[in-house]
Write a protein that holds these residues in place. Sequence first.
Motif, PDB file in Angstrom:
ATOM      1  N   ASP A  27      -0.405  20.715  24.952  1.00  0.00           N
ATOM      2  CA  ASP A  27      -1.300  20.419  26.083  1.00  0.00           C
ATOM      3  C   ASP A  27      -0.554  19.832  27.276  1.00  0.00           C
ATOM      4  OD1 ASP A  27      -0.682  17.849  25.283  1.00  0.00           O
ATOM      5  OD2 ASP A  27      -2.717  17.289  24.686  1.00  0.00           O
ATOM      6  N   GLY A  28       0.781  19.782  27.210  1.00  0.00           N
ATOM      7  CA  GLY A  28       1.576  19.312  28.330  1.00  0.00           C
ATOM      8  C   GLY A  28       1.956  17.853  28.284  1.00  0.00           C
ATOM      9  N   ARG A  29       1.378  17.095  27.340  1.00  0.00           N
ATOM     10  CA  ARG A  29       1.711  15.684  27.254  1.00  0.00           C
ATOM     11  C   ARG A  29       3.064  15.481  26.583  1.00  0.00           C
ATOM     12  NH1 ARG A  29      -3.363  12.862  24.464  1.00  0.00           N
ATOM     13  NH2 ARG A  29      -3.319  14.835  23.293  1.00  0.00           N
ATOM     14  N   LEU A  30       3.601  14.273  26.783  1.00  0.00           N
ATOM     15  CA  LEU A  30       4.830  13.873  26.117  1.00  0.00           C
ATOM     16  C   LEU A  30       4.465  13.082  24.874  1.00  0.00           C
ATOM     17  CD1 LEU A  30       8.031  13.692  26.519  1.00  0.00           C
ATOM     18  CD2 LEU A  30       7.577  11.363  27.329  1.00  0.00           C
ATOM     19  N   GLY A  31       4.883  13.579  23.708  1.00  0.00           N
ATOM     20  CA  GLY A  31       4.692  12.842  22.470  1.00  0.00           C
ATOM     21  C   GLY A  31       5.895  11.949  22.214  1.00  0.00           C
ATOM     22  N   VAL A  32       5.652  10.738  21.747  1.00  0.00           N
ATOM     23  CA  VAL A  32       6.724   9.765  21.539  1.00  0.00           C
ATOM     24  C   VAL A  32       6.661   9.253  20.109  1.00  0.00           C
ATOM     25  CG1 VAL A  32       7.821   7.676  22.407  1.00  0.00           C
ATOM     26  CG2 VAL A  32       6.443   9.076  23.950  1.00  0.00           C
ATOM     27  N   VAL A  33       7.814   9.245  19.431  1.00  0.00           N
ATOM     28  CA  VAL A  33       7.899   8.763  18.057  1.00  0.00           C
ATOM     29  C   VAL A  33       9.057   7.776  17.944  1.00  0.00           C
ATOM     30  CG1 VAL A  33       6.936  10.898  17.113  1.00  0.00           C
ATOM     31  CG2 VAL A  33       9.406  10.690  17.365  1.00  0.00           C
ATOM     32  N   ASP A  34       9.078   7.059  16.834  1.00  0.00           N
ATOM     33  CA  ASP A  34      10.156   6.124  16.488  1.00  0.00           C
ATOM     34  C   ASP A  34      10.112   4.876  17.361  1.00  0.00           C
ATOM     35  OD1 ASP A  34      12.369   4.790  15.587  1.00  0.00           O
ATOM     36  OD2 ASP A  34      13.614   6.578  15.436  1.00  0.00           O
ATOM     37  N   PHE A  35       9.460   3.845  16.837  1.00  0.00           N
ATOM     38  CA  PHE A  35       9.275   2.604  17.581  1.00  0.00           C
ATOM     39  C   PHE A  35       9.983   1.428  16.911  1.00  0.00           C
ATOM     40  CE2 PHE A  35       6.157   5.405  19.207  1.00  0.00           C
ATOM     41  CZ  PHE A  35       5.941   5.009  20.518  1.00  0.00           C
ATOM     42  N   GLY A  36      11.108   1.723  16.233  1.00  0.00           N
ATOM     43  CA  GLY A  36      11.876   0.662  15.599  1.00  0.00           C
ATOM     44  C   GLY A  36      12.605  -0.217  16.594  1.00  0.00           C
ATOM     45  N   ALA A  37      13.060   0.371  17.691  1.00  0.00           N
ATOM     46  CA  ALA A  37      13.826  -0.381  18.692  1.00  0.00           C
ATOM     47  C   ALA A  37      12.918  -0.726  19.870  1.00  0.00           C
ATOM     48  CB  ALA A  37      15.036   0.426  19.156  1.00  0.00           C
ATOM     49  N   VAL A  38      11.985  -1.638  19.633  1.00  0.00           N
ATOM     50  CA  VAL A  38      11.020  -2.044  20.657  1.00  0.00           C
ATOM     51  C   VAL A  38      11.018  -3.562  20.729  1.00  0.00           C
ATOM     52  CG1 VAL A  38       8.561  -2.164  21.238  1.00  0.00           C
ATOM     53  CG2 VAL A  38       9.548  -0.013  20.449  1.00  0.00           C
ATOM     54  N   GLY A  39      10.995  -4.080  21.925  1.00  0.00           N
ATOM     55  CA  GLY A  39      10.951  -5.523  22.112  1.00  0.00           C
ATOM     56  C   GLY A  39      10.213  -5.863  23.385  1.00  0.00           C
ATOM     57  N   GLY A  40      10.477  -7.034  23.908  1.00  0.00           N
ATOM     58  CA  GLY A  40       9.852  -7.463  25.151  1.00  0.00           C
ATOM     59  C   GLY A  40      10.893  -7.774  26.201  1.00  0.00           C
ATOM     60  N   TYR A  41      10.451  -7.861  27.436  1.00  0.00           N
ATOM     61  CA  TYR A  41      11.345  -8.165  28.549  1.00  0.00           C
ATOM     62  C   TYR A  41      11.547  -9.679  28.674  1.00  0.00           C
ATOM     63  CZ  TYR A  41      11.057  -3.344  30.160  1.00  0.00           C
ATOM     64  OH  TYR A  41      11.157  -1.977  30.255  1.00  0.00           O
ATOM     65  N   PRO A  42      12.763 -10.104  29.021  1.00  0.00           N
ATOM     66  CA  PRO A  42      12.980 -11.534  29.276  1.00  0.00           C
ATOM     67  C   PRO A  42      12.067 -12.005  30.402  1.00  0.00           C
ATOM     68  CG  PRO A  42      15.077 -10.346  29.159  1.00  0.00           C
ATOM     69  CD  PRO A  42      13.991  -9.313  29.198  1.00  0.00           C
ATOM     70  N   PRO A  43      11.616 -13.251  30.350  1.00  0.00           N
ATOM     71  CA  PRO A  43      10.661 -13.733  31.364  1.00  0.00           C
ATOM     72  C   PRO A  43      11.208 -13.705  32.784  1.00  0.00           C
ATOM     73  CG  PRO A  43      11.479 -15.537  29.978  1.00  0.00           C
ATOM     74  CD  PRO A  43      11.895 -14.269  29.323  1.00  0.00           C
ATOM     75  N   ASP A  44      12.518 -13.824  32.952  1.00  0.00           N
ATOM     76  CA  ASP A  44      13.100 -13.830  34.299  1.00  0.00           C
ATOM     77  C   ASP A  44      13.684 -12.473  34.676  1.00  0.00           C
ATOM     78  OD1 ASP A  44      15.163 -13.870  32.502  1.00  0.00           O
ATOM     79  OD2 ASP A  44      16.352 -15.372  33.573  1.00  0.00           O
ATOM     80  N   PHE A  45      13.247 -11.416  33.988  1.00  0.00           N
ATOM     81  CA  PHE A  45      13.812 -10.091  34.212  1.00  0.00           C
ATOM     82  C   PHE A  45      13.661  -9.640  35.665  1.00  0.00           C
ATOM     83  CE2 PHE A  45      12.483  -5.520  34.366  1.00  0.00           C
ATOM     84  CZ  PHE A  45      13.754  -4.983  34.325  1.00  0.00           C
TER      85      PHE A  45
END
Length: 481
Positions: A321-339
């Motif tokens: 349908d044209g969308r981007l499918g995304v897999v594999d979320f092992g390397a996920v985190g958050g941004y530093p507060p002062d980014f």
Amino acid sequence: MMRVKGWLGSEAPGRVIPFPGRARVQEAVPQTSRLSRDLRLAAVPVAYAGRRAAGYGKRLLGKPAAEIDRDIQLRTAEHLVEVLGDLKGCLAKLGQMAAVFRSAVPLAPAAFGEIAGETLSRLQDSAPPMMPALVEQVMARNLGPSWRNQFREFTDRAAAAASLGQVHRAVWHDGRDVAVKIMYPGAREAVASDLRQLRSMSGLIGAVMPGADVCAVIEMVCAVVDGELDYRLEAANQQRCADLLRDDPEFLVPDVVMVADEVLISDWLDGAALTRVVATGTAEERGRAGLTVFRFLETVADRGGILYSDVHPGNFLLLPDGRLGVVDFGAVGGYPPDFRATVADIAEALLNGTPADLEDALRAHGFVHPGTAFDAEELLRIATPFIQVVLRDDFHMSTDWLRDQVTDIAAISLSNVFRQMTLPPALIPLARKAGTTVGTLSLLGTDGIRGELLSWYPEIGDAVRRYEDRVSGPLGFPGLR
């Protein structure tokens, strides 16, 4: 060769690809025991030493030194890539990340780069699969001895493989198609020993990648790979992204169905792997895919503060349908507060400041230790080609362009500015995201990233506008003054 309809593509070649000139077992227990891994790794430097000794003899017989060195590099690279392909943990992840940059790493001679690139690229999609009996053991250990009762169908042969696990296609008891991701037995123990092994091999890897400082890459890989062994955390990250992107017209993340320590079950996605787009897509298709990947990264960051740092083509699919499918979320985190403040200060110094301003900004945000000498003018010289990405609407990211930059950055010299800098630990995942994103967008030959980047990073846009109001004419070194 068999073909499977898989999680990483609609029709993909069988995941076991024989190494040229070497027989490979089609199904095997992955090399995760410490003894077997150590033996495999120990064979690489031993063989390298033997080739060097044989090369000395050939020189005495009159064979040209350059030809001998080329042959040694080539054979060592083939051996190293074969071993990395059969191992798991940080070692295979290093090979996977190298595959993203295979066209950019300054390898010499050219023929070596071509062969190493071909073999490294296999690590993104291939690995020796577990035998069905071993799959049975892992599934029973995690879902109970009657685990098959939870499925209407379960395909024993893996549909896809990765560095730390493999994926099977199945039908859940409610009738939905699912992807069953199974961790390789012993993967955690393998990763625990990889840092020691990788450090011991850094000199050898440097021998086949002349000019590259591999130590920083090794440390980064080992610092972030632990998160990829926590399937419960990965499932939480994946479901959070799935919820954030629910009904999104451009992106789709599969819902999590069930998770255990070594098994993660998600909705199945059918689509064309981005690796295929890299290989066979038109320039327009590749460029459009690159911009879509970039928008996904910034969309989850904007909506949920999510830092997706494992950006390589094997983790993305183009859906029917044209969308981007995304897999594999092992390397996920958050941004530093002062980014954002860090980005604003460094962008302003790069575009509108002096070398002293850049040095002050980098020291203030922890990139240069107090008392350490720092060559800000050299960093400005290296950064200038990258800054053009935000100054030119028509900038084209390509492997040729990236190769030139990597060659410059990796040049070994006593005054190498990157040896004067440090990377704050909180920014390691961000550095991985930035590096793999640049590599992937360059593989795809992405155009027009300036507009996207400035729309997501207004602090960079403000610095660019001040630069454009102040300066006219082409860019040139020194810096952007």
